[in-house]
Design a protein around this motif. Structure first.
Motif, PDB file in Angstrom:
ATOM      1  N   ASP A   1       0.849  -1.203   0.000  1.00  0.00           N
ATOM      2  CA  ASP A   1       0.000   0.000   0.000  1.00  0.00           C
ATOM      3  C   ASP A   1       0.881   1.248   0.000  1.00  0.00           C
ATOM      4  OD1 ASP A   1       0.925   0.444   2.593  1.00  0.00           O
ATOM      5  OD2 ASP A   1      -0.955  -0.114   3.580  1.00  0.00           O
ATOM      6  N   GLU A   2       0.250   2.423   0.131  1.00  0.00           N
ATOM      7  CA  GLU A   2       1.016   3.681   0.035  1.00  0.00           C
ATOM      8  C   GLU A   2       2.015   3.860   1.178  1.00  0.00           C
ATOM      9  OE1 GLU A   2      -2.917   4.552   2.120  1.00  0.00           O
ATOM     10  OE2 GLU A   2      -2.210   3.343   0.427  1.00  0.00           O
ATOM     11  N   ASN A   3       1.855   3.069   2.248  1.00  0.00           N
ATOM     12  CA  ASN A   3       2.785   3.145   3.380  1.00  0.00           C
ATOM     13  C   ASN A   3       3.728   1.935   3.436  1.00  0.00           C
ATOM     14  OD1 ASN A   3       1.800   5.645   4.512  1.00  0.00           O
ATOM     15  ND2 ASN A   3      -0.036   4.508   5.103  1.00  0.00           N
ATOM     16  N   ASN A   4       3.838   1.245   2.301  1.00  0.00           N
ATOM     17  CA  ASN A   4       4.783   0.134   2.167  1.00  0.00           C
ATOM     18  C   ASN A   4       4.418  -1.073   3.035  1.00  0.00           C
ATOM     19  OD1 ASN A   4       7.045  -0.729   0.640  1.00  0.00           O
ATOM     20  ND2 ASN A   4       8.369  -0.549   2.431  1.00  0.00           N
TER      21      ASN A   4
ATOM     22  N   LEU B   1      -5.419  -0.090   9.050  1.00  0.00           N
ATOM     23  CA  LEU B   1      -4.082   0.337   9.452  1.00  0.00           C
ATOM     24  C   LEU B   1      -4.039   1.835   9.719  1.00  0.00           C
ATOM     25  CD1 LEU B   1      -2.043  -1.665   6.763  1.00  0.00           C
ATOM     26  CD2 LEU B   1      -2.602  -2.383   9.079  1.00  0.00           C
ATOM     27  N   GLU B   2      -3.531   2.205  10.888  1.00  0.00           N
ATOM     28  CA  GLU B   2      -3.316   3.611  11.254  1.00  0.00           C
ATOM     29  C   GLU B   2      -1.864   3.755  11.696  1.00  0.00           C
ATOM     30  OE1 GLU B   2      -5.549   6.043  11.140  1.00  0.00           O
ATOM     31  OE2 GLU B   2      -7.312   4.829  10.639  1.00  0.00           O
ATOM     32  N   ASN B   3      -1.187   4.783  11.212  1.00  0.00           N
ATOM     33  CA  ASN B   3       0.211   5.028  11.605  1.00  0.00           C
ATOM     34  C   ASN B   3       1.037   3.742  11.513  1.00  0.00           C
ATOM     35  OD1 ASN B   3      -0.545   7.714  12.449  1.00  0.00           O
ATOM     36  ND2 ASN B   3      -1.417   6.760  14.284  1.00  0.00           N
ATOM     37  N   ALA B   4       0.826   2.995  10.452  1.00  0.00           N
ATOM     38  CA  ALA B   4       1.521   1.721  10.263  1.00  0.00           C
ATOM     39  C   ALA B   4       2.234   1.745   8.922  1.00  0.00           C
ATOM     40  CB  ALA B   4       0.523   0.566  10.319  1.00  0.00           C
ATOM     41  N   SER B   5       3.518   1.349   8.919  1.00  0.00           N
ATOM     42  CA  SER B   5       4.288   1.382   7.666  1.00  0.00           C
ATOM     43  C   SER B   5       5.341   0.276   7.649  1.00  0.00           C
ATOM     44  CB  SER B   5       4.964   2.746   7.489  1.00  0.00           C
ATOM     45  OG  SER B   5       5.732   3.065   8.642  1.00  0.00           O
ATOM     46  N   ASN B   6       5.684  -0.160   6.436  1.00  0.00           N
ATOM     47  CA  ASN B   6       6.776  -1.119   6.190  1.00  0.00           C
ATOM     48  C   ASN B   6       6.551  -2.492   6.839  1.00  0.00           C
ATOM     49  OD1 ASN B   6       8.340   1.003   4.884  1.00  0.00           O
ATOM     50  ND2 ASN B   6       8.697   1.780   6.955  1.00  0.00           N
ATOM     51  N   ASN B   7       5.295  -2.823   7.121  1.00  0.00           N
ATOM     52  CA  ASN B   7       4.993  -4.101   7.774  1.00  0.00           C
ATOM     53  C   ASN B   7       4.613  -5.163   6.744  1.00  0.00           C
ATOM     54  OD1 ASN B   7       5.072  -3.038  10.581  1.00  0.00           O
ATOM     55  ND2 ASN B   7       3.300  -1.843   9.888  1.00  0.00           N
ATOM     56  N   ILE B   8       4.780  -6.427   7.144  1.00  0.00           N
ATOM     57  CA  ILE B   8       4.197  -7.531   6.387  1.00  0.00           C
ATOM     58  C   ILE B   8       3.189  -8.223   7.298  1.00  0.00           C
ATOM     59  CG2 ILE B   8       6.177  -9.069   6.940  1.00  0.00           C
ATOM     60  CD1 ILE B   8       5.468 -10.515   4.248  1.00  0.00           C
ATOM     61  N   ILE B   9       1.964  -8.386   6.807  1.00  0.00           N
ATOM     62  CA  ILE B   9       0.856  -8.916   7.615  1.00  0.00           C
ATOM     63  C   ILE B   9       0.262 -10.111   6.875  1.00  0.00           C
ATOM     64  CG2 ILE B   9      -1.381  -8.363   8.659  1.00  0.00           C
ATOM     65  CD1 ILE B   9      -0.179  -5.286   7.967  1.00  0.00           C
ATOM     66  N   ARG B  10       0.244 -11.255   7.559  1.00  0.00           N
ATOM     67  CA  ARG B  10      -0.278 -12.476   6.912  1.00  0.00           C
ATOM     68  C   ARG B  10      -1.134 -13.244   7.904  1.00  0.00           C
ATOM     69  NH1 ARG B  10       0.212 -17.887   5.139  1.00  0.00           N
ATOM     70  NH2 ARG B  10       0.721 -18.112   2.925  1.00  0.00           N
TER      71      ARG B  10
ATOM     72  N   VAL C   1      -7.435  -7.633  10.854  1.00  0.00           N
ATOM     73  CA  VAL C   1      -6.293  -7.212  11.667  1.00  0.00           C
ATOM     74  C   VAL C   1      -6.299  -5.693  11.761  1.00  0.00           C
ATOM     75  CG1 VAL C   1      -3.771  -7.251  11.893  1.00  0.00           C
ATOM     76  CG2 VAL C   1      -4.951  -9.209  10.883  1.00  0.00           C
ATOM     77  N   VAL C   2      -6.308  -5.171  12.969  1.00  0.00           N
ATOM     78  CA  VAL C   2      -6.296  -3.722  13.196  1.00  0.00           C
ATOM     79  C   VAL C   2      -4.953  -3.360  13.828  1.00  0.00           C
ATOM     80  CG1 VAL C   2      -7.453  -1.780  14.305  1.00  0.00           C
ATOM     81  CG2 VAL C   2      -8.795  -3.780  13.561  1.00  0.00           C
ATOM     82  N   ILE C   3      -4.229  -2.435  13.214  1.00  0.00           N
ATOM     83  CA  ILE C   3      -2.893  -2.064  13.698  1.00  0.00           C
ATOM     84  C   ILE C   3      -2.784  -0.543  13.781  1.00  0.00           C
ATOM     85  CG2 ILE C   3      -0.417  -2.077  13.127  1.00  0.00           C
ATOM     86  CD1 ILE C   3      -0.884  -4.770  11.751  1.00  0.00           C
ATOM     87  N   ASP C   4      -2.215  -0.086  14.870  1.00  0.00           N
ATOM     88  CA  ASP C   4      -1.925   1.343  15.029  1.00  0.00           C
ATOM     89  C   ASP C   4      -0.528   1.479  15.631  1.00  0.00           C
ATOM     90  OD1 ASP C   4      -1.799   4.056  15.573  1.00  0.00           O
ATOM     91  OD2 ASP C   4      -3.874   4.189  16.289  1.00  0.00           O
ATOM     92  N   GLY C   5       0.337   2.226  14.945  1.00  0.00           N
ATOM     93  CA  GLY C   5       1.626   2.583  15.533  1.00  0.00           C
ATOM     94  C   GLY C   5       2.735   1.558  15.395  1.00  0.00           C
ATOM     95  N   LEU C   6       2.663   0.678  14.405  1.00  0.00           N
ATOM     96  CA  LEU C   6       3.750  -0.281  14.198  1.00  0.00           C
ATOM     97  C   LEU C   6       4.490   0.041  12.904  1.00  0.00           C
ATOM     98  CD1 LEU C   6       2.610  -3.944  15.042  1.00  0.00           C
ATOM     99  CD2 LEU C   6       4.143  -2.457  16.331  1.00  0.00           C
ATOM    100  N   ASP C   7       5.817   0.012  12.967  1.00  0.00           N
ATOM    101  CA  ASP C   7       6.640   0.267  11.779  1.00  0.00           C
ATOM    102  C   ASP C   7       7.680  -0.844  11.640  1.00  0.00           C
ATOM    103  OD1 ASP C   7       7.851   1.860   9.582  1.00  0.00           O
ATOM    104  OD2 ASP C   7       9.534   1.993  10.985  1.00  0.00           O
ATOM    105  N   ASP C   8       7.745  -1.438  10.450  1.00  0.00           N
ATOM    106  CA  ASP C   8       8.782  -2.420  10.119  1.00  0.00           C
ATOM    107  C   ASP C   8       8.651  -3.701  10.944  1.00  0.00           C
ATOM    108  OD1 ASP C   8      10.835  -2.747   8.205  1.00  0.00           O
ATOM    109  OD2 ASP C   8      12.368  -2.616   9.757  1.00  0.00           O
ATOM    110  N   TYR C   9       7.440  -4.233  11.006  1.00  0.00           N
ATOM    111  CA  TYR C   9       7.185  -5.450  11.772  1.00  0.00           C
ATOM    112  C   TYR C   9       6.678  -6.582  10.886  1.00  0.00           C
ATOM    113  CZ  TYR C   9       7.965  -4.127  16.642  1.00  0.00           C
ATOM    114  OH  TYR C   9       8.555  -3.790  17.828  1.00  0.00           O
TER     115      TYR C   9
END
Length: 352
Positions: free
Chosen positions: A287-290, A300-309, A316-324
């Motif tokens: 997506d636009e936040n990688n 997703l809120e304030n979430a970037s560079n993650n892989i979610i499976r 899945v609801v995520i807020d505030g995670l980067d590169d996870y």
């Protein structure tokens, strides 16, 4: 028409523990649809090779416990095309074993040894590179590998150094280099004559067996003693008794680092070894936040560079995670920094 002298050995015995909890000892990553394409990695590998190689000439090397999985996922092959290792002995013994089976069937065979779990973008370019290598090996006593053009100073791959003075498309290999540190990897890229070692090998069956005779005489004698039993009803008993006696050694150490007739063709296709969640993230749509998402439904809120499976479109609801790495599988949930993904393997061994 496909050439009846073309053969393939698909290496499908690995466990892929860095992809835990999806990849497990009982169900490793090559049997999963890691990319969300509708095909598992081994199915994609098989279909790619069968563009050039007759289906009946493709052997799958794997552990005995994965026999049913292979036959279920590759319904067009016969049970005798699955070559079973009764013990884990690295890549040299299983390649020699499969090569002797092929030699008994067809002494003129040309064969490719390919991992079952890699990602290749341009399959037509791959087929062209393999055909070019087969043509070279048909007329030369050569052990060939496809070298991957490096795109950044990767410290997770071994490298192939080739002779800078070679002007032909096929290059003479100077030496294989171990996984480097970052500064060394940068120097390799700057030098211009280094390629990633992708573990894809091509040779004639006579050239590889001749190399085993020369550099691994004990192992060669061990497997040669059962030559009459190969492709017959007595093969299984011979292998069960003798295979565990073989040295535990890779094809790189056993043969390629010793031989002087090793050549490399710089590949013209994009490649990824899909060795970690991070390498999978690179190849998935984002997506636009990688963020890369497989199967899940996400908010997703304030979430970037993650892989979610997840399995089965779980929300899945995520807020505030980067590169996870966020992976939900049955009764296991993994939430882990991508920067520490190499450590997943050690966690799995602790749990076992």
């Amino acid at each position: 028409m496909k050439n009846n002298n073309y053969y393939a050995i698909i290496m499908a015995g690995g466990v892929g523990s860095r992809f835990w909890p999806v990849s497990t000892t009982n169900f490793p990553k090559q049997f999963h649809d890691m990319l969300g394409t509708g095909e598992t990695l081994i199915q994609k590998t098989f279909s790619r090779l069968s563009k050039l190689i007759p289906v009946e000439n493709i052997l799958v090397l794997t552990n005995e416990k994965y026999n049913d999985l292979v036959l279920e996922q590759l319904p067009t092959i016969q049970p005798e095309q699955v070559v079973l290792e009764p013990a884990m002995r690295n890549t040299a013994p299983c390649i020699l074993y499969a090569s002797m089976k092929i030699k008994k069937e067809n002494p003129e065979a040309l064969l490719i040894v390919a991992p079952s779990d890699h990602w290749i973008e341009d399959e037509n370019a791959f087929v062209q590179n393999v055909k070019q290598s087969f043509d070279y090996c048909e007329t030369n006593n050569a052990l060939m590998t496809l070298g991957i053009q490096p795109t950044f100073p990767n410290t997770g791959f071994g490298y192939i150094e080739f002779d800078k003075t070679t002007t032909t498309p096929v290059k003479k290999v100077s030496q294989f280099r171990e996984k480097p540190d970052y500064e060394t990897a940068k120097a390799f890229l700057a030098a211009g004559n280094f390629l990633w070692n992708g573990g894809i090998f091509i040779w004639s069956v006579s050239s590889i067996i001749e190399a085993f005779e020369k550099f691994q005489p004990e192992m060669n004698a061990l497997f040669l003693s059962g030559f009459e039993s190969y492709n017959s009803s007595s093969e299984k008993e011979f292998i069960a008794q003798n295979y565990p006696l073989a040295e535990n050694i890779s094809i790189d150490y056993a043969i390629l680092e010793k031989a002087s007739n090793v050549y490399v063709l710089p590949a013209t296709f994009d490649w990824n070894d899909l060795g970690t969640w991070g390498s999978l993230h690179e190849k998935l749509g984002k997506d636009e936040n990688n963020n890369a998402v497989v199967n899940a439904t996400v908010v997703l809120e304030n979430a970037s560079n993650n892989i979610i499976r997840t399995e089965g479109k779980k929300l899945v609801v995520i807020d505030g995670l980067d590169d996870y790495i966020i992976v939900d599988k049955n009764d296991t949930l993994l939430i882990y920094p991508k920067s520490k993904e190499q450590e997943i393997k050690s966690i799995v061994s602790k749990l076992q």
